[in-house]
Design a protein around this motif. Sequence first.
Motif, PDB file in Angstrom:
ATOM      1  N   ASN A   1       0.834  -1.187   0.000  1.00  7.75           N
ATOM      2  CA  ASN A   1       0.000   0.000   0.000  1.00  7.75           C
ATOM      3  C   ASN A   1       0.881   1.254   0.000  1.00  7.75           C
ATOM      4  N   GLN A   2       0.735   2.091  -1.007  1.00 12.58           N
ATOM      5  CA  GLN A   2       1.571   3.291  -1.143  1.00 12.58           C
ATOM      6  C   GLN A   2       1.315   4.288  -0.018  1.00 12.58           C
ATOM      7  N   VAL A   3       0.054   4.430   0.396  1.00 14.82           N
ATOM      8  CA  VAL A   3      -0.292   5.379   1.463  1.00 14.82           C
ATOM      9  C   VAL A   3       0.354   4.952   2.776  1.00 14.82           C
ATOM     10  N   HIS A   4       0.270   3.669   3.072  1.00 14.41           N
ATOM     11  CA  HIS A   4       0.891   3.171   4.302  1.00 14.41           C
ATOM     12  C   HIS A   4       2.411   3.307   4.244  1.00 14.41           C
ATOM     13  N   ARG A   5       2.973   3.018   3.077  1.00 13.66           N
ATOM     14  CA  ARG A   5       4.423   3.116   2.933  1.00 13.66           C
ATOM     15  C   ARG A   5       4.896   4.540   3.199  1.00 13.66           C
ATOM     16  N   LYS A   6       4.173   5.525   2.680  1.00 14.21           N
ATOM     17  CA  LYS A   6       4.535   6.922   2.887  1.00 14.21           C
ATOM     18  C   LYS A   6       4.409   7.298   4.365  1.00 14.21           C
ATOM     19  N   ARG A   7       3.333   6.855   4.996  1.00 20.08           N
ATOM     20  CA  ARG A   7       3.127   7.152   6.415  1.00 20.08           C
ATOM     21  C   ARG A   7       4.181   6.472   7.276  1.00 20.08           C
ATOM     22  N   TYR A   8       4.553   5.229   6.949  1.00 19.67           N
ATOM     23  CA  TYR A   8       5.601   4.534   7.694  1.00 19.67           C
ATOM     24  C   TYR A   8       6.937   5.268   7.564  1.00 19.67           C
ATOM     25  N   ARG A   9       7.238   5.743   6.355  1.00 21.08           N
ATOM     26  CA  ARG A   9       8.491   6.464   6.141  1.00 21.08           C
ATOM     27  C   ARG A   9       8.514   7.762   6.939  1.00 21.08           C
ATOM     28  N   GLN A  10       7.385   8.494   6.960  1.00 21.46           N
ATOM     29  CA  GLN A  10       7.318   9.739   7.744  1.00 21.46           C
ATOM     30  C   GLN A  10       7.490   9.446   9.234  1.00 21.46           C
ATOM     31  N   THR A  11       6.863   8.384   9.716  1.00 19.38           N
ATOM     32  CA  THR A  11       6.993   8.016  11.128  1.00 19.38           C
ATOM     33  C   THR A  11       8.425   7.620  11.441  1.00 19.38           C
ATOM     34  N   TRP A  12       9.068   6.902  10.528  1.00 22.60           N
ATOM     35  CA  TRP A  12      10.469   6.520  10.715  1.00 22.60           C
ATOM     36  C   TRP A  12      11.363   7.760  10.792  1.00 22.60           C
ATOM     37  N   GLN A  13      11.128   8.734   9.912  1.00 17.62           N
ATOM     38  CA  GLN A  13      11.933   9.953   9.920  1.00 17.62           C
ATOM     39  C   GLN A  13      11.728  10.743  11.209  1.00 17.62           C
ATOM     40  N   LYS A  14      10.502  10.788  11.716  1.00 18.79           N
ATOM     41  CA  LYS A  14      10.252  11.468  12.993  1.00 18.79           C
ATOM     42  C   LYS A  14      10.977  10.756  14.136  1.00 18.79           C
ATOM     43  N   ALA A  15      10.973   9.430  14.109  1.00 17.11           N
ATOM     44  CA  ALA A  15      11.651   8.674  15.158  1.00 17.11           C
ATOM     45  C   ALA A  15      13.154   8.908  15.110  1.00 17.11           C
ATOM     46  N   VAL A  16      13.729   8.958  13.916  1.00 20.50           N
ATOM     47  CA  VAL A  16      15.169   9.211  13.777  1.00 20.50           C
ATOM     48  C   VAL A  16      15.502  10.618  14.276  1.00 20.50           C
ATOM     49  N   GLN A  17      14.683  11.599  13.952  1.00 22.87           N
ATOM     50  CA  GLN A  17      14.914  12.964  14.434  1.00 22.87           C
ATOM     51  C   GLN A  17      14.829  13.029  15.957  1.00 22.87           C
ATOM     52  N   ALA A  18      13.858  12.336  16.543  1.00 23.66           N
ATOM     53  CA  ALA A  18      13.742  12.315  18.004  1.00 23.66           C
ATOM     54  C   ALA A  18      14.944  11.621  18.631  1.00 23.66           C
ATOM     55  N   TRP A  19      15.440  10.564  17.980  1.00 28.75           N
ATOM     56  CA  TRP A  19      16.612   9.848  18.486  1.00 28.75           C
ATOM     57  C   TRP A  19      17.845  10.742  18.453  1.00 28.75           C
ATOM     58  N   GLU A  20      18.038  11.451  17.346  1.00 31.83           N
ATOM     59  CA  GLU A  20      19.202  12.315  17.217  1.00 31.83           C
ATOM     60  C   GLU A  20      19.119  13.520  18.153  1.00 31.83           C
ATOM     61  N   ALA A  21      17.916  13.974  18.479  1.00 36.50           N
ATOM     62  CA  ALA A  21      17.761  15.118  19.385  1.00 36.50           C
ATOM     63  C   ALA A  21      17.947  14.711  20.844  1.00 36.50           C
ATOM     64  N   ASN A  22      17.818  13.442  21.155  1.00 35.57           N
ATOM     65  CA  ASN A  22      17.942  12.976  22.533  1.00 35.57           C
ATOM     66  C   ASN A  22      19.415  12.834  22.896  1.00 35.57           C
ATOM     67  N   PRO A  23      19.856  13.426  24.009  1.00 35.26           N
ATOM     68  CA  PRO A  23      21.270  13.358  24.376  1.00 35.26           C
ATOM     69  C   PRO A  23      21.689  12.016  24.967  1.00 35.26           C
ATOM     70  N   PHE A  24      20.764  11.108  25.150  1.00 31.91           N
ATOM     71  CA  PHE A  24      21.080   9.819  25.770  1.00 31.91           C
ATOM     72  C   PHE A  24      22.131   9.045  24.983  1.00 31.91           C
ATOM     73  N   HIS A  25      21.941   8.928  23.672  1.00 32.10           N
ATOM     74  CA  HIS A  25      22.834   8.076  22.887  1.00 32.10           C
ATOM     75  C   HIS A  25      24.213   8.699  22.671  1.00 32.10           C
ATOM     76  N   VAL A  26      24.347  10.009  22.855  1.00 34.05           N
ATOM     77  CA  VAL A  26      25.653  10.650  22.669  1.00 34.05           C
ATOM     78  C   VAL A  26      26.623  10.211  23.763  1.00 34.05           C
ATOM     79  N   ALA A  27      26.106   9.990  24.987  1.00 31.38           N
ATOM     80  CA  ALA A  27      26.957   9.626  26.112  1.00 31.38           C
ATOM     81  C   ALA A  27      27.374   8.158  26.078  1.00 31.38           C
ATOM     82  N   LEU A  28      26.757   7.357  25.212  1.00 34.44           N
ATOM     83  CA  LEU A  28      27.073   5.928  25.165  1.00 34.44           C
ATOM     84  C   LEU A  28      28.249   5.654  24.229  1.00 34.44           C
ATOM     85  N   SER A  29      29.015   4.637  24.599  1.00 37.54           N
ATOM     86  CA  SER A  29      30.083   4.198  23.702  1.00 37.54           C
ATOM     87  C   SER A  29      29.458   3.409  22.552  1.00 37.54           C
TER      88      SER A  29
END
Length: 145
Positions: free
Chosen positions: A6-34
């Motif tokens: 489904n093209q609509v679902h694929r687009k929505r999944y990609r947008q959700t994935w991009q939001k999750a990646v942005q939230a991950w990169e904005a969170n300082p938790f992973h920067v402190a980890l080796s």
Amino acid sequence: MDKTPNQVHRKRYRQTWQKAVQAWEANPFHVALSDRELQRWLTWGEWMVRQFHRSSSAVEGRNGCLSQMYHNGRGWTERRLKALTVIHHYGLRRHDGTTAAARLFGTSFPDLFDWLVSQMGELPMPRKARQRVVRNPLKLQSVPA
């Protein structure tokens, strides 16, 4: 996200994935980890996702809770609801070892399973299976010997 047709679902999944990646990169938790610790957490997260995916069939399968509710039509029977209530009040324990009934009444109760086994008594013997008849094709009943 790439497996869905489904093209609509694929687009929505990609947008959700991009939001999750942005939230991950904005969170300082992973920067402190080796790198090693980060890889350990990622491996654990993938393992948890696989476990959740596989265990959902136990809930939704033929004998699962959702299946039973579906086949009951309008929820649980009165007997099942009473049994689940007893299990909830007397069987489920918190980390400190107390049950809901013990906290409510301020007294301890015997273990639900041990009490139930003591009330049951001896179990009946299983029914005997019918003897299986093995017919001899060489012996014909209609033809005299």
